[in-house]
Motif scaffolding. Structure first.
Motif, PDB file in Angstrom:
ATOM      1  N   UNK A 103       0.835  -1.198   0.000  1.00 27.82           N
ATOM      2  CA  UNK A 103       0.000   0.000   0.000  1.00 27.82           C
ATOM      3  C   UNK A 103       0.875   1.256   0.000  1.00 27.82           C
ATOM      4  N   UNK A 104       1.909   1.262   0.830  1.00 28.51           N
ATOM      5  CA  UNK A 104       2.781   2.437   0.904  1.00 28.51           C
ATOM      6  C   UNK A 104       3.574   2.625  -0.387  1.00 28.51           C
TER       7      UNK A 104
ATOM      8  N   UNK B 104       4.761  18.017  -5.078  1.00 34.99           N
ATOM      9  CA  UNK B 104       5.184  19.330  -5.561  1.00 34.99           C
ATOM     10  C   UNK B 104       6.493  19.720  -4.908  1.00 34.99           C
ATOM     11  N   UNK B 105       7.141  20.723  -5.474  1.00 31.95           N
ATOM     12  CA  UNK B 105       8.409  21.193  -4.893  1.00 31.95           C
ATOM     13  C   UNK B 105       8.089  22.116  -3.719  1.00 31.95           C
ATOM     14  N   UNK B 106       7.673  21.490  -2.651  1.00 34.79           N
ATOM     15  CA  UNK B 106       7.260  22.181  -1.435  1.00 34.79           C
ATOM     16  C   UNK B 106       7.477  21.211  -0.281  1.00 34.79           C
ATOM     17  N   UNK B 107       6.830  21.477   0.834  1.00 34.68           N
ATOM     18  CA  UNK B 107       6.928  20.552   1.961  1.00 34.68           C
ATOM     19  C   UNK B 107       6.421  19.151   1.596  1.00 34.68           C
ATOM     20  N   UNK B 108       5.725  19.026   0.477  1.00 32.44           N
ATOM     21  CA  UNK B 108       5.246  17.711   0.034  1.00 32.44           C
ATOM     22  C   UNK B 108       6.400  16.753  -0.249  1.00 32.44           C
ATOM     23  N   UNK B 109       7.569  17.274  -0.543  1.00 31.73           N
ATOM     24  CA  UNK B 109       8.728  16.397  -0.726  1.00 31.73           C
ATOM     25  C   UNK B 109       8.997  15.593   0.546  1.00 31.73           C
ATOM     26  N   UNK B 110       8.716  16.212   1.694  1.00 27.45           N
ATOM     27  CA  UNK B 110       8.923  15.503   2.949  1.00 27.45           C
ATOM     28  C   UNK B 110       7.872  14.417   3.178  1.00 27.45           C
ATOM     29  N   UNK B 111       6.675  14.578   2.605  1.00 24.66           N
ATOM     30  CA  UNK B 111       5.681  13.504   2.710  1.00 24.66           C
ATOM     31  C   UNK B 111       6.189  12.266   1.981  1.00 24.66           C
ATOM     32  N   UNK B 112       6.723  12.482   0.808  1.00 23.88           N
ATOM     33  CA  UNK B 112       7.285  11.377   0.041  1.00 23.88           C
ATOM     34  C   UNK B 112       8.453  10.733   0.805  1.00 23.88           C
ATOM     35  N   UNK B 113       9.302  11.561   1.386  1.00 27.11           N
ATOM     36  CA  UNK B 113      10.439  11.051   2.164  1.00 27.11           C
ATOM     37  C   UNK B 113       9.969  10.284   3.403  1.00 27.11           C
ATOM     38  N   UNK B 114       8.906  10.753   4.038  1.00 22.79           N
ATOM     39  CA  UNK B 114       8.397  10.083   5.231  1.00 22.79           C
ATOM     40  C   UNK B 114       7.850   8.702   4.890  1.00 22.79           C
ATOM     41  N   UNK B 115       7.216   8.564   3.737  1.00 23.34           N
ATOM     42  CA  UNK B 115       6.732   7.244   3.320  1.00 23.34           C
ATOM     43  C   UNK B 115       7.928   6.296   3.150  1.00 23.34           C
ATOM     44  N   UNK B 116       8.992   6.786   2.560  1.00 23.92           N
ATOM     45  CA  UNK B 116      10.183   5.948   2.394  1.00 23.92           C
ATOM     46  C   UNK B 116      10.794   5.596   3.746  1.00 23.92           C
ATOM     47  N   UNK B 117      10.769   6.537   4.678  1.00 21.96           N
ATOM     48  CA  UNK B 117      11.255   6.248   6.033  1.00 21.96           C
ATOM     49  C   UNK B 117      10.384   5.176   6.690  1.00 21.96           C
ATOM     50  N   UNK B 118       9.079   5.223   6.434  1.00 16.89           N
ATOM     51  CA  UNK B 118       8.184   4.195   6.945  1.00 16.89           C
ATOM     52  C   UNK B 118       8.522   2.827   6.377  1.00 16.89           C
ATOM     53  N   UNK B 119       8.801   2.782   5.084  1.00 10.48           N
ATOM     54  CA  UNK B 119       9.195   1.513   4.460  1.00 10.48           C
ATOM     55  C   UNK B 119      10.498   0.995   5.074  1.00 10.48           C
ATOM     56  N   UNK B 120      11.417   1.902   5.343  1.00 11.38           N
ATOM     57  CA  UNK B 120      12.674   1.522   5.985  1.00 11.38           C
ATOM     58  C   UNK B 120      12.417   0.898   7.358  1.00 11.38           C
ATOM     59  N   UNK B 121      11.580   1.551   8.170  1.00 12.45           N
ATOM     60  CA  UNK B 121      11.275   1.046   9.510  1.00 12.45           C
ATOM     61  C   UNK B 121      10.561  -0.307   9.432  1.00 12.45           C
ATOM     62  N   UNK B 122       9.815  -0.518   8.365  1.00 20.08           N
ATOM     63  CA  UNK B 122       9.152  -1.809   8.167  1.00 20.08           C
ATOM     64  C   UNK B 122      10.130  -2.885   7.700  1.00 20.08           C
ATOM     65  N   UNK B 123      11.387  -2.499   7.461  1.00 22.09           N
ATOM     66  CA  UNK B 123      12.407  -3.470   7.095  1.00 22.09           C
ATOM     67  C   UNK B 123      12.566  -3.682   5.600  1.00 22.09           C
ATOM     68  N   UNK B 124      11.986  -2.801   4.813  1.00 22.78           N
ATOM     69  CA  UNK B 124      12.065  -2.949   3.360  1.00 22.78           C
ATOM     70  C   UNK B 124      13.430  -2.484   2.851  1.00 22.78           C
ATOM     71  N   UNK B 125      14.090  -3.340   2.107  1.00 24.80           N
ATOM     72  CA  UNK B 125      15.418  -3.025   1.570  1.00 24.80           C
ATOM     73  C   UNK B 125      15.333  -2.078   0.374  1.00 24.80           C
ATOM     74  N   UNK B 126      14.170  -2.021  -0.277  1.00 26.76           N
ATOM     75  CA  UNK B 126      14.054  -1.202  -1.490  1.00 26.76           C
ATOM     76  C   UNK B 126      13.478   0.190  -1.229  1.00 26.76           C
ATOM     77  N   UNK B 127      13.550   0.654   0.038  1.00 26.49           N
ATOM     78  CA  UNK B 127      13.076   2.020   0.264  1.00 26.49           C
ATOM     79  C   UNK B 127      13.923   2.960  -0.595  1.00 26.49           C
ATOM     80  N   UNK B 128      13.328   4.035  -1.052  1.00 31.49           N
ATOM     81  CA  UNK B 128      13.968   4.925  -2.019  1.00 31.49           C
ATOM     82  C   UNK B 128      14.748   6.033  -1.305  1.00 31.49           C
ATOM     83  N   UNK B 129      16.049   5.828  -1.175  1.00 31.49           N
ATOM     84  CA  UNK B 129      16.909   6.814  -0.511  1.00 31.49           C
ATOM     85  C   UNK B 129      16.956   8.132  -1.276  1.00 31.49           C
TER      86      UNK B 129
END
Length: 184
Positions: A138-139, A148-173
């Motif tokens: 889902x994530x 957008x080129x705004x604080x929304x970039x951090x929303x995208x980054x936070x989803x990747x951080x969530x994937x990382x915490x879930x143990x996903x190796x393919x989170x997008x650095x």
């Protein structure tokens, strides 16, 4: 729970999140959530309500050293949160949430992921493999939403951080680094 101020705050927090969690546990959130005042938000309102509620609850779910009464209540809510994560991410659930249609789900998925980061032991660390798999899929589906080129970039980054915490190796650095570099 001796501290009356703490009890008041805890009661208030649980009173606020209870309608969302109780309905989601029964797969009735989509049906019961009032959206008539803002019908254009109906498709993502359940994720908005759940993600933000879970984020508010997460530090308490992760807390240790509580007195016996509060620990018992906390244990109930830890289990409830895990059941709700299951209902929110199971494609067969009546309350499977919209993670990828429109743009707003990126924001709300980020709030959900922020909760995972604030309670890594009690949320991310306690998910069954099935729920973890459903949630990561889902994530990942939020990746089709271009922030957008705004604080929304951090929303995208936070989803990747969530994937990382879930143990996903393919989170997008790259999504994380791009957000950080853009705002430096």
């Amino acid at each position: 729970m001796e501290n009356t101020t703490r009890k008041k705050w805890l009661d208030a927090m649980l009173r606020i999140v209870s309608p969302v969690f109780y309905a989601l546990e029964k797969e009735e959130l989509r049906r019961k959530l009032p959206v008539t005042f803002h019908e254009d938000r109906a498709s993502f309102a359940p994720l908005e309500a759940f993600g933000r509620s879970l984020l508010g609850l997460a530090p308490w779910l992760e807390a240790e050293g509580l007195d016996e009464e509060e620990s018992g209540l906390q244990a109930e809510w830890r289990e409830r949160a895990l059941r709700c994560l299951d209902k929110a991410s199971d494609p067969d659930s009546a309350d499977y949430m919209n993670y990828s249609e429109g743009t707003q789900p990126l924001v709300d998925a980020a709030f959900l992921c922020h909760a995972l980061l604030r309670a890594p032991g009690q949320l991310a660390g306690k998910l069954s493999e099935r729920v973890r798999g459903n949630l990561t899929e889902a994530l990942r589906s939020t990746r089709k939403i271009t922030p957008g080129k705004s604080n929304w970039l951090f929303f995208s980054a936070m989803v990747e951080a969530g994937l990382y915490v879930l143990g996903e190796k393919d989170y997008d650095q790259t999504r994380v680094a791009y957000a950080l570099r853009t705002f430096q």
